[in-house]
Design a protein around this motif. Sequence first.
Motif, PDB file in Angstrom:
ATOM      1  N   LYS A 172      38.291  61.770  48.146  1.00 34.74           N
ATOM      2  CA  LYS A 172      39.042  62.281  46.997  1.00 34.74           C
ATOM      3  C   LYS A 172      39.182  61.226  45.912  1.00 34.74           C
ATOM      4  CE  LYS A 172      41.413  65.355  44.789  1.00 34.74           C
ATOM      5  NZ  LYS A 172      40.745  66.580  44.279  1.00 34.74           N
ATOM      6  N   SER A 176      37.613  62.404  42.364  1.00 34.46           N
ATOM      7  CA  SER A 176      38.599  62.846  41.379  1.00 34.46           C
ATOM      8  C   SER A 176      39.332  61.707  40.695  1.00 34.46           C
ATOM      9  CB  SER A 176      39.636  63.762  42.062  1.00 34.46           C
ATOM     10  OG  SER A 176      39.022  64.905  42.585  1.00 34.46           O
ATOM     11  N   SER A 204      33.775  68.946  48.495  1.00 39.00           N
ATOM     12  CA  SER A 204      35.125  68.614  48.955  1.00 39.00           C
ATOM     13  C   SER A 204      35.161  68.583  50.477  1.00 39.00           C
ATOM     14  CB  SER A 204      36.130  69.650  48.442  1.00 39.00           C
ATOM     15  OG  SER A 204      37.366  69.537  49.119  1.00 39.00           O
ATOM     16  N   GLU A 566      42.734  63.945  52.093  1.00 38.88           N
ATOM     17  CA  GLU A 566      42.307  64.331  50.744  1.00 38.88           C
ATOM     18  C   GLU A 566      43.486  64.878  49.937  1.00 38.88           C
ATOM     19  OE1 GLU A 566      39.360  67.552  48.581  1.00 38.88           O
ATOM     20  OE2 GLU A 566      38.656  66.525  50.374  1.00 38.88           O
ATOM     21  N   GLY A 570      45.071  63.287  46.590  1.00 39.44           N
ATOM     22  CA  GLY A 570      45.168  64.069  45.358  1.00 39.44           C
ATOM     23  C   GLY A 570      46.530  63.941  44.706  1.00 39.44           C
TER      24      GLY A 570
END
Length: 625
Positions: A172, A176, A204, A566, A570
């Motif tokens: 992650k 991201s 993902s 993950e 996030g």
Amino acid sequence: MSDARTVPIRQQLSWRAIVLGVVLSVVLSAANAYLGLFAGLTVSASIPAAVLSLGILRFFADANVLENNIVQTAASAGESIAAGVIFTLPALVMLGYWTDFPYFQTVLIAGVGGLLGVIMTVPLRRALVDDSALAFPEGQATAAVLKAGYGETAAVGIGTLLAGAGLGAVAKLGASGLRLWQGTAEAAVSIGQNSSFYIGSYLSPALLAVGYIVGINIALPILIGGLFAWWVAIPAVMAFGGADLPSGVAGAQQVWSEQIRYLGVGAMLVGGLAALWTLRGQLFGAFKQTSSTVLPSEKDLPRALLIGLLVALAIPMSVLYSVLLDSVVGGVLVAFAMLGAAFLFSAVAAYMAGLVGSSNNPVSGVTIATILITALGLYLLFGAEQAGPASALIVGAVVCCAAAIGGDNMQDLKAGAILGASPAAQQIAQILGVIAAVCVLSPILSLLLNAYGMGVSDAAHPHALPAPQASLMVAVVRGVFQGGLPWAWVIGGGVLALATLALDAVLARRGGSFRMPVLAVALGLYLPLSLSVAIALGGLVAWLGGNRTAPEGRGLLAAAGIITGEALMGIFIALPVAFSGNSDVLALDIGGLPLIWPGALLMLGLGVWLWRLARETGSDVSTHS
């Protein structure tokens, strides 16, 4: 094995069990809030919480298995209440009724719903847990994990869980946060001048792990629904009415957003009502049996306490509805309707948890049915302007939280029944877990909203969390109160749901393990195909590894760890993004567009790891009794 008669409640509800359970409830509620907004699915936290509890409490010489059961009971409540919240409350933001998630209103709505879920399922415990042949698969699996004890088994299990969490977090952060690779691989094949066939997948690991956990029997129907929407319906719309649409990926996504996803709305509505109709006989039987049974106070929470809590919860909701409707009588009537729906759907969720487990429980389907019926009733009684969609959504949010907790509660009570735990101790743990989780969900949701956005992506939030269930709730209430709901597509989705129900009935008569659950197909119709493909890949990995029904052993723990890692990363990434107002604040300047292949290789590597774990025999951590 210890029995509740020999282990007093105070030793089950020890301070260390309560503290650890509350902490895990907060952590797992945060992780599942992110996962649900991203993927539209949550997964049961009972087994990961049980393994973490075993790994931590094993350092206390006098710890007992029933303390660990209390920990997982409280912790799993956080995951369940997060599902109820993220499926519904973001819809109030999307409608513009809220600008963020106000703390006290969020705590009130989610807390009332969660506590109702605990209260409403107490009188059903004997009928559904003690005196029933229902399997409660996750409850049995959790009990089996806890029976394994504190030796090397727990150390191996927690090591696998933490390894998965680390890999999920790194993935992650790279995609991201640092933006070292693209988070989605997608393309569209043009057919003729206007039509396009879209294909894509989120890169993902969490979605891969979700598919691994839910298994091929859920992942494949989700993919089938997605392929019908994106390879049949969207190309047809573009071919016959897409002269003004952009070509390629953009055109396919526009048609899905404006038209085709409403197939999922109709299918969800029919699927939710079908679930209620299917369970009518069992539920009425459970109610009849319960009414003739006096529950012993030493086993369940006293009825006087439950009635007092019920009244205490109904009063503030009556006030809230009275303000929204500008009518005291209307507020009281809506509160009574809310209590009735909460009881009914908590019972439905509890029964479904016994059949298919908590992770596969169709909570969103029954919530959509609740919101539609409530919205129609409010519209007819009070009109569009006076009632507004907010009242219907708040009723739906309370019912959704109650149903989510209801299913989870019964699963935990089944594990406790196998272990010889006190139901009263578990019900107290459920209450504590709900209260702990709802106290932190408001700031977490506000953080995710400011950092990523929710619903449709825009210039300010190019990577918005899809929040598929909440978006669907918005579509339903807007269609009732404001018009504009594309009823042709909604009806078409209902027809597809009926066809799916007929196909599922045929598959049931033929026997075999594969079925076609209508709510899984409906979810595929509504989700972006890139989500469905990633989930299906995880289901395929589990199937190739030999897990034809449910994942077992260390593979399950690795997948749960990947999801948790993950999701928590996030949330961690969201902090600097929200404070700076810049979605690229952590991004590294690597020159040119981010690549696809690092994310694809990472997915392949994690898939191979999960496949190898799935093929293990004589797993160190068993998940089935």
